[in-house]
Design an enzyme around this catalytic site. Structure first.
Site, mmCIF file in Angstrom:
data_model
loop_
_atom_site.group_PDB
_atom_site.id
_atom_site.type_symbol
_atom_site.label_atom_id
_atom_site.label_comp_id
_atom_site.label_asym_id
_atom_site.label_seq_id
_atom_site.Cartn_x
_atom_site.Cartn_y
_atom_site.Cartn_z
ATOM 1 N N LYS A 1 0.786 -1.135 -0.041
ATOM 2 C CA LYS A 1 -0.090 0.004 -0.175
ATOM 3 C C LYS A 1 0.957 1.358 -0.118
ATOM 4 O O LYS A 1 0.689 2.082 -0.742
ATOM 5 C CB LYS A 1 -0.922 -0.103 1.353
ATOM 6 C CG LYS A 1 -1.647 1.183 1.368
ATOM 7 C CD LYS A 1 -2.631 1.072 2.781
ATOM 8 C CE LYS A 1 -1.319 1.158 3.687
ATOM 9 N NZ LYS A 1 -1.812 1.342 5.351
ATOM 10 N N THR A 2 1.723 1.461 0.801
ATOM 11 C CA THR A 2 2.638 2.451 1.055
ATOM 12 C C THR A 2 3.493 2.769 -0.206
ATOM 13 O O THR A 2 3.756 3.752 -0.743
ATOM 14 C CB THR A 2 3.484 2.421 2.183
ATOM 15 O OG1 THR A 2 2.793 1.844 3.248
ATOM 16 C CG2 THR A 2 4.276 3.632 2.629
ATOM 17 N N ASP B 1 -4.218 8.422 3.166
ATOM 18 C CA ASP B 1 -3.361 6.915 3.555
ATOM 19 C C ASP B 1 -4.492 6.539 4.594
ATOM 20 O O ASP B 1 -5.326 7.318 5.485
ATOM 21 C CB ASP B 1 -2.285 7.118 4.010
ATOM 22 C CG ASP B 1 -1.669 5.864 4.076
ATOM 23 O OD1 ASP B 1 -2.238 4.795 3.728
ATOM 24 O OD2 ASP B 1 -0.471 5.545 4.645
ATOM 25 N N GLU B 2 -4.746 5.286 4.997
ATOM 26 C CA GLU B 2 -5.425 4.721 6.010
ATOM 27 C C GLU B 2 -6.939 5.549 6.054
ATOM 28 O O GLU B 2 -7.321 5.951 7.138
ATOM 29 C CB GLU B 2 -4.808 5.114 7.160
ATOM 30 C CG GLU B 2 -3.334 4.644 7.298
ATOM 31 C CD GLU B 2 -3.237 3.100 7.688
ATOM 32 O OE1 GLU B 2 -4.026 2.307 7.299
ATOM 33 O OE2 GLU B 2 -2.167 2.765 7.886
ATOM 34 N N GLN C 1 -8.368 -3.468 8.685
ATOM 35 C CA GLN C 1 -7.670 -2.762 9.780
ATOM 36 C C GLN C 1 -7.994 -1.586 10.361
ATOM 37 O O GLN C 1 -7.444 -0.659 11.004
ATOM 38 C CB GLN C 1 -6.561 -2.221 8.843
ATOM 39 C CG GLN C 1 -5.542 -3.600 8.630
ATOM 40 C CD GLN C 1 -4.193 -3.175 8.214
ATOM 41 O OE1 GLN C 1 -3.364 -2.844 8.731
ATOM 42 N NE2 GLN C 1 -4.006 -3.608 6.716
ATOM 43 N N ARG D 1 1.519 -8.192 11.148
ATOM 44 C CA ARG D 1 2.869 -7.355 11.192
ATOM 45 C C ARG D 1 3.984 -8.276 11.039
ATOM 46 O O ARG D 1 5.044 -8.065 10.875
ATOM 47 C CB ARG D 1 2.907 -6.900 12.668
ATOM 48 C CG ARG D 1 1.904 -5.806 13.092
ATOM 49 C CD ARG D 1 1.666 -4.714 12.019
ATOM 50 N NE ARG D 1 0.329 -4.843 11.264
ATOM 51 C CZ ARG D 1 0.484 -4.423 9.920
ATOM 52 N NH1 ARG D 1 1.027 -3.436 9.484
ATOM 53 N NH2 ARG D 1 -0.861 -4.810 9.284
#
Length: 742
Positions: free
Chosen positions: A66-67, A250-251, A281, A627
């Site tokens: 994603k980043t 983002d997010e 998330q 993670r």
DNA sequence: CGATAGTTGCTTTTT
DNA sequence: GCAACTATCG
């Protein structure tokens, strides 16, 4: 620098014509690094990078790059000259994420990413509000209140209204007001549904009045006032809608209603908004985040394209499988099927331990083992549900000599002496700052006690002025006499003098002058307590940090908005943090600790919001698991000390929700025997029965007080205590104990 | 006014 | 097991 910018300006001019068909128009992408990066993307990722016009939602599962997509997209906009830096608004979740993104973009474009509007919602809003503060009734030097100030202020209001301080606990009042602000509600827009809300609404109004007098804004206000600014002043809004040609978020699943409305106003110009997020998330519901925002994207932004990223590059197949089986228990999700090309790898370890201490011991051993196998400490993280759990790990790591860092936790700027020093700086920069004034008024002791303070408060409230203003007026009268009067006079005079030096003296030096002349440094030098030297050290550190910034006001903004610790990332250290602060990070090895009913899922989240609360906890578990790259180790303790009371717990229901083919159960220690799950009929764990046994007893000179609830079987035979955790198939036997007289 | 000793209630999670 | 509040006295 200059040359580059003018070149950019020229090419920008050439590009101001609308781009009808970007994909076929030639793109001037000159960076080698960018080309390399773009060519390594998978088709979905590439699509997300290349669709630059119109609304786009990238639904990206955990570990799907994603980043990378976001940064590459940003770099692409800059390199193809579709936008220059100041025309891109990029909102991230933390300041750290913003910083990292800036660095990555700079690398990709092989140049400087300066001038981008890149930051958190809060920092961007501050930047905008400082420019137009008068339009929302503030001065541009307004103070940003932190949670502590906010609570103090509310407490004063509750007291002034002589309300029940238990029922209207500052925390509760603050959270109700914050939730309203999160939803974009100013007092006039609220219709209270109960007497309780009616009173809080009144407090909300008073609170806002006080903030106005203090020339201050709290966290919620930053968004709300900016939103108000845009809604009331279309010319200001137009200025920004024309400026920001591209908006990246983002997010997105963590945005609240106010932030969503804010984004919608800004995006109405070009419609070029790209949001990236993962509904699975979403873990900030309690802070007002609306998963609905992401689920509704297509309706909100007509013509939106949705791209899904489902190939996971991070975790091994077992970790991913376990995480997927867990999250599939949630209803009301978009539904994604993450997959990976990876095969094999370690299964998810699940280990039961006796108590929190043993949990720390076990994790310590594992860390040492892995370190011996030349695994970097930086690649290990211990994730906890609540802040207090970090302590046991810290203690253990200190004795073992394992270097660690606690992320989040107690922050530098929250220390007593740093907050005091900050208050001195604030009162100098911002004359109206009553809270800062109150804090330092009698620190060090000047003989201005509670009675003087009361007089000041009373006057300030009657006359609707700030505390320092009240003090200034009252020392002219006979209301305050004697020692207090002279002390106040000197203090106010000093503050005025420091303020006049603001423009003439370098701010680092001025800070030192303030701390010395006020007698604050001397106060700690005289102090004989063991903490005093450390506090002096921190004050030095404080001034050093301050000198890194261009001015005192810039520094104060930083402190309010960037609550992260200044950590030395280069050193080898194990990270300890809460699950919430782990979001967006990844590690080779992740320890997921304290998976016990009541702690995780947390009792409070179950009680307050029922099923929704449980689902959010489950997403939190999902975030934690995903993670991990190579190894995930879940632990649960049979006993834990909560409020200095020993409580026995049972393993988290989430453990049972992990697909059994991806997990392996272990047990540790000599005194514990492991038996396979007998799987007999158990009492429903979700409806705990009243505690049947409650005893105090000694084990190895230590006093234990245990409550055994949940209908679990406990046998006490002779001097042996045996607890049977049927639920997990784990049986624990504790060594000799003596029952106390109780 | 300020120092001291005793008492209470608290811990989800954060920009 | 601690911080923050309360009561009491010099």
């Amino acid at each position: 620098m200059f040359e580059k910018d003018s070149l950019r300006a020229i090419s920008h001019k050439m590009n101001t014509q609308p781009h009808q068909n970007m994909s076929s128009s030639p793109q001037i992408i000159s960076s080698r690094r960018y080309i390399d990066e773009a060519s390594s993307l998978n088709p979905a990722q590439r699509q997300a990078v290349e669709i630059t016009e119109g609304p786009l939602l990238v639904l990206a599962g955990a570990g799907t790059g994603k980043t990378r997509v976001l940064t590459t997209r940003l770099a692409s906009l800059l390199l193809s000259h579709k936008a220059w830096p100041s025309q891109v608004l990029s909102v991230t979740f933390t300041n750290k994420a913003a910083f990292e993104m800036k660095e990555r973009v700079a690398k990709l474009i092989e140049g400087s990413a300066e001038g981008l509007w890149l930051g958190t919602f809060h920092s961007i809003c501050v930047r905008i509000l400082r420019k137009h503060a008068e339009l929302v009734g503030l001065q541009s030097s307004f103070t940003i209140l932190d949670t502590d100030d906010q609570l103090r202020l509310i407490k004063q209001l509750v007291k002034a209204e002589s309300l029940d301080e238990k029922k209207f606990a500052p925390r509760i009042v603050a959270s109700v007001i914050s939730r309203w602000k999160d939803r974009g509600l100013t007092p006039s827009k609220i219709t209270p549904t109960s007497d309780f809300e009616k009173i809080i609404l009144r407090l909300y109004e008073f609170y806002q009045d006080r903030l106005r007098i203090l020339n201050a804004a709290d966290f919620g206000d930053l968004i709300l006032l900016c939103l108000k600014l845009f809604m009331d002043h279309s010319d200001v809004l137009a200025q920004y809608t024309t400026q920001f040609r591209y908006i990246l978020v983002d997010e997105y699943q963590d945005t609240n209603v106010a932030q969503y409305l804010w984004l919608r106003l800004l995006a109405q110009g070009t419609g070029n908004i790209c949001c990236v997020g993962d509904d699975d998330q979403s873990i900030y519901g309690w802070r007002g985040a609306e998963v609905g925002n992401i689920l509704r994207f297509e309706k909100d932004f007509p013509g939106a394209v949705i791209v899904r990223l489902e190939q996971n590059y991070r975790s091994n197949a077992h970790i991913l499988g376990a995480a997927s089986s867990l999250i599939s228990q949630n209803a009301g999700r978009f539904g994604k099927t993450l997959w990976t090309e990876k095969t094999g790898g370690e299964k998810v370890h699940i280990q039961g331990v006796w108590d929190g201490e043993e949990e720390a011991r076990l994790v310590g051993e594992k860390v040492e083992d892995l370190h011996r196998q030349s695994q970097s400490l930086n690649q290990m993280a211990i994730l906890v549900r609540a802040g207090f759990q970090t302590r046991e790990f810290e203690e253990r790591f200190l004795t073992l000599g394992i270097p660690y860092r606690v992320i989040g936790g107690f922050r530098f700027y929250e220390r007593l002496e740093v907050r005091d020093a900050l208050a001195y700086m604030r009162i100098v920069v911002q004359p109206q700052d009553s809270l800062a004034f109150e804090r330092i008024m009698n620190t060090p002791k000047r003989g201005i006690g509670t009675s003087t303070l009361q007089i000041l408060h009373q006057y300030a409230r009657c006359e609707q002025v700030s505390l320092p203003e009240a003090a200034l007026r009252l020392i002219e009268t006979d209301e305050i006499r004697g020692k207090a009067k002279t002390a106040l006079h000197t203090l106010l005079h000093d503050i005025g003098r420091w303020r006049s030096q603001l423009t003439t003296t370098p701010h680092g030096e001025l800070a030192r002058i303030i701390l010395d002349e006020s007698g604050y440094t001397a106060m700690w030098q005289v102090d004989k307590s063991p903490e005093a030297p450390g506090r002096l050290e921190n004050l030095k550190e404080f001034v050093n940090a301050l000198e890194e910034f261009e001015s005192l006001p810039t520094f104060l903004d930083h402190v309010s908005l960037v609550m992260e610790n200044i950590t030395n990332t280069s050193a080898e250290m194990v990270s300890i943090m809460t699950l919430h602060s782990a979001k967006g990070l990844e590690f080779n090895t992740v320890f997921l600790t304290g998976w016990e009913e009541g702690l995780f899922p947390h009792q409070r989240s179950l009680g307050e919001s029922g099923e929704a609360g449980l689902e959010e906890e489950r997403r939190l578990a999902y975030v934690g698991l995903t993670r991990a790259r190579e190894r995930a180790i879940i632990t649960f303790a049979a006993n834990r000390r909560v409020h200095n009371q020993w409580q026995s717990g049972i393993p988290s229901r989430f453990i049972d929700e992990l697909s059994s083919q991806h997990v392996e159960r272990f047990t540790v220690g000599k005194r514990h025997s492991f038996s396979p799950p007998p799987r007999r009929q158990l009492p429903d764990i979700h409806t705990p029965q009243p505690s049947s046994i409650s005893k105090t007893f000694h084990v190895k000179q230590r006093v234990f007080h245990m409550k055994f609830g949940y209908g679990y079987i406990v046998t006490i035979e002779g001097s042996k205590l045996e607890i049977d955790f049927d639920h997990s198939g784990l049986k624990m036997v504790m060594g000799s104990f003596v029952e106390s007289a109780e």
